[in-house]
Design a protein around this motif. Sequence first.
Motif, PDB file in Angstrom:
ATOM      1  N   GLN A 217      -5.905  33.525  -0.260  1.00  0.00           N
ATOM      2  CA  GLN A 217      -5.302  34.702   0.154  1.00  0.00           C
ATOM      3  C   GLN A 217      -4.768  34.432   1.412  1.00  0.00           C
ATOM      4  OE1 GLN A 217      -7.422  38.280  -0.791  1.00  0.00           O
ATOM      5  NE2 GLN A 217      -8.333  37.522  -2.666  1.00  0.00           N
ATOM      6  N   GLY A 218      -3.746  35.209   1.943  1.00  0.00           N
ATOM      7  CA  GLY A 218      -3.042  34.688   3.473  1.00  0.00           C
ATOM      8  C   GLY A 218      -1.687  35.325   3.511  1.00  0.00           C
ATOM      9  N   ASP A 219      -1.000  34.833   4.417  1.00  0.00           N
ATOM     10  CA  ASP A 219       0.341  35.265   4.400  1.00  0.00           C
ATOM     11  C   ASP A 219       1.359  34.160   4.941  1.00  0.00           C
ATOM     12  OD1 ASP A 219       2.804  36.456   4.683  1.00  0.00           O
ATOM     13  OD2 ASP A 219       2.355  37.532   6.790  1.00  0.00           O
ATOM     14  N   ILE A 357      -4.233  44.191  -2.766  1.00  0.00           N
ATOM     15  CA  ILE A 357      -5.164  43.480  -2.069  1.00  0.00           C
ATOM     16  C   ILE A 357      -4.415  42.722  -0.760  1.00  0.00           C
ATOM     17  CG2 ILE A 357      -6.897  41.525  -2.231  1.00  0.00           C
ATOM     18  CD1 ILE A 357      -6.694  42.033  -5.104  1.00  0.00           C
ATOM     19  N   ASN A 358      -5.112  42.988   0.457  1.00  0.00           N
ATOM     20  CA  ASN A 358      -4.391  42.173   1.726  1.00  0.00           C
ATOM     21  C   ASN A 358      -2.976  42.431   1.907  1.00  0.00           C
ATOM     22  OD1 ASN A 358      -6.942  41.443   2.253  1.00  0.00           O
ATOM     23  ND2 ASN A 358      -6.546  39.381   1.411  1.00  0.00           N
ATOM     24  N   ASP A 359      -2.551  43.643   1.381  1.00  0.00           N
ATOM     25  CA  ASP A 359      -0.939  44.028   1.762  1.00  0.00           C
ATOM     26  C   ASP A 359       0.023  43.269   0.898  1.00  0.00           C
ATOM     27  OD1 ASP A 359      -2.037  45.896   3.437  1.00  0.00           O
ATOM     28  OD2 ASP A 359      -2.105  44.624   4.978  1.00  0.00           O
ATOM     29  N   ASN A 360      -0.507  42.111   0.341  1.00  0.00           N
ATOM     30  CA  ASN A 360       0.539  41.328  -0.094  1.00  0.00           C
ATOM     31  C   ASN A 360       0.374  40.882  -1.781  1.00  0.00           C
ATOM     32  OD1 ASN A 360      -0.903  39.246   0.527  1.00  0.00           O
ATOM     33  ND2 ASN A 360       0.232  38.067   1.611  1.00  0.00           N
TER      34      ASN A 360
END
Length: 430
Positions: A217-219, A357-360
């Motif tokens: 997870q991340g961007d 989850i986590n905006d993306n």
Amino acid sequence: MTAASSTEHARSYYAATANPTPQRPELIGEVTCDVCVVGAGFTGMSSALHLAERGFSVVVLESARVGYGASGRNGGQIVNSYSRDMDVIEAKYGAETARSLGDMAFEGNRIIRERIDTYDIRCDLKNGNLFAACNAKQWSELKEHKTLWERYGNHELELLEGSELAREVVSERFVGALVDHSGGHLHPLNLVLGEAAAVETLGGRIHEQSPVVAVEQGDPVRLRTPRGSVVADQVVMAGNAYLNGVLPELESRSMPCGTQIITTEPLGADLAGTLLPNDMAVEDCNYLLDYFRLSADNRLIYGGGVNYGGQDPDNIEAVIRPKMLRTFPQLANVKVDYAWSGTFLMTLNRLPQFGVINDNIYYAQGYSGHGVTCTHLAGRLIAEVMEGRNERFDAFADLPHLPFPGGRLLRVPLSALGAWYYRTRDALGV
């Protein structure tokens, strides 16, 4: 025949009569895209198709084959609304929530038909389905059901009782029925295969035999497979009951359940016409319901029952054939050519789970046995929210979802106990 344990399609009637389709390549190496969709069933293909139509670059990762799971194994019935209807939603969550979800209750049906027309998908579409009452209590509830759906805009409904019932289904089991002329039935595997082909015509890429083994997870998000990875700005988790622990937070409030289907040898038009004269699909009104319809080549496709936890019975035909004969005893000497099972995902409140989850990392799952239409709605709502229009997606995402009592250890026996209670009520007609 029983379901296959490999990553090839279950040995079902649908797989045996599937339209020719290529095997998509395994993902090897690293690719980038706007959106990575995990799972090539109805939720995944609907999402990918809506997103590709809006100009997003899309990569789909499938652990087996397109339509391998419930999307390619189900009863093939286009049933409107959700596993819990608007009266229950209003009583539990309020009038505003019921109006929001009610406004979308018949949209999935329309999306399916639009897809079939737009992309010329050959999937044996037929019109009409009905809900059959097994006792006076269920018949009374069907009358209320008609009034409820008419409040939300479905005016293609008809009540049948007595001799009128034999116009659609010829069985001593039923005392009445509610016909939904806007519903229907089809070959579900051919529908999802057709949608996959449509995604590819719009530039989407589909990789089969490419299970996701890790989500970083991340961007952006990085999704790893055994021999490759996808780097994506946004992700759609559409694995439903087949995520296999990739995101444990999506499994804590749901439970996989198995259901079984058999398909007879071809009956011929004359015999088939004595069962379902106008070729409509049927489901009864029991808690653990039976569902059946005719295939394009006049076989009877008959399903029913639920195994909590998703385990397969040793002999599927032995479980389902007695149900079929209670409905149509004249088929005692008819051979069963196919028998298979499939796993769907059930939630405690029987309403689908949407969220982010986590905006993306978006997800839609847990259709609780009403997935054919709602999955297609989910794809449209996911595309909307990725374009910045979140109102309709949030109407589902805001629904509270609790874990099953007793946690993962006790959710199967407690659900089975609850099912026994409702099965007893069905049998007693109370």
